[in-house]
Write an enzyme that holds these catalytic residues in place. Structure first.
Site, short mmCIF file in Angstrom:
data_model
loop_
_atom_site.label_atom_id
_atom_site.label_comp_id
_atom_site.label_asym_id
_atom_site.label_seq_id
_atom_site.Cartn_x
_atom_site.Cartn_y
_atom_site.Cartn_z
N GLU A 184 -21.04 -3.33 40.45
CA GLU A 184 -20.62 -4.51 39.57
C GLU A 184 -21.33 -5.90 39.83
O GLU A 184 -21.90 -6.45 39.12
CB GLU A 184 -19.22 -4.50 39.32
CG GLU A 184 -18.21 -3.36 38.89
CD GLU A 184 -17.90 -2.58 40.20
OE1 GLU A 184 -18.52 -2.47 40.99
OE2 GLU A 184 -16.80 -2.25 40.08
N HIS B 251 -21.07 -4.34 45.32
CA HIS B 251 -20.67 -3.19 44.74
C HIS B 251 -21.45 -3.28 43.69
O HIS B 251 -22.23 -4.06 43.31
CB HIS B 251 -19.16 -3.59 44.41
CG HIS B 251 -18.26 -3.06 45.44
ND1 HIS B 251 -16.84 -3.30 45.36
CD2 HIS B 251 -18.61 -3.00 46.73
CE1 HIS B 251 -16.37 -3.07 46.37
NE2 HIS B 251 -17.35 -3.02 47.25
N CYS C 34 -12.63 -2.96 41.90
CA CYS C 34 -11.86 -3.29 42.83
C CYS C 34 -11.36 -4.79 42.44
O CYS C 34 -11.75 -5.34 41.47
CB CYS C 34 -12.21 -3.27 44.28
SG CYS C 34 -13.60 -4.30 44.40
N CYS D 186 -14.28 -7.32 42.31
CA CYS D 186 -15.14 -7.21 41.20
C CYS D 186 -14.54 -7.50 40.19
O CYS D 186 -15.06 -8.42 39.22
CB CYS D 186 -15.59 -5.72 41.13
SG CYS D 186 -16.65 -5.13 42.65
#
Length: 162
Positions: A63, A61, A91, A94
């Protein structure tokens, strides 16, 4: 720093994250999420965009990519005092990485009503059982961030853009 100065700075870094999200979509046809990690001194430490498809990595992701880059740049897994700017609410994966990295603050654009873990669906960062708290500022350029994501999915489905 005044609230107005902070808001201006937050919007500046969010626009940088938007540019990264555009790369994700335009160059790699990834879901357009971008993230920027900024040190307490205002220096860019790391940046990333969704790379799940490109890297065949469910954890890639935006992040996580930005935090990995920052960790390498600092030579440390702790990102103390830093701020993460991301176009979509993090999410659970993360959010917990933010806690473990000791990030001071997360600023996100669009709330995620399906998997958001910074207050929308879950509130992972406010859980008092964690040994670190991350300050959350949501909705920075949120309408624009949400429209960008909606248009990505609308285009995929052949629907008119917003």
């Amino acid at each position: 720093m005044s609230q107005d100065d902070q808001a201006t700075l937050d919007e500046r870094w969010m626009r940088h994250a938007f540019a990264l999200a555009e790369r994700a979509q335009g160059e790699y046809d990834e879901i357009p999420v971008g993230a920027v990690l900024v040190g307490a001194d205002g220096r860019l430490l790391g940046e990333g965009w969704n790379r799940n498809i490109l890297d065949h990595d469910p954890s890639a992701h935006a992040e996580i990519v930005a935090m990995r880059e920052a960790g390498r740049a600092l030579g440390n897994h702790r990102l103390v005092g830093s701020t993460l700017y991301v176009t979509l609410e993090p999410c659970a994966m993360c959010a917990m990485a933010l806690v473990h990295a000791r990030v001071a603050r997360v600023v996100y654009g669009a709330a995620d009503p399906k998997t958001g873990a910074c207050g929308s669906v879950f509130d992972m960062l406010a859980d008092p059982r964690h040994n670190h708290r991350v300050q959350v500022s949501g909705g920075v350029l949120g309408e624009e961030a949400g429209r960008r994501l909606s248009n990505y999915f609308r285009a995929k489905r052949g629907r008119p853009l917003l």
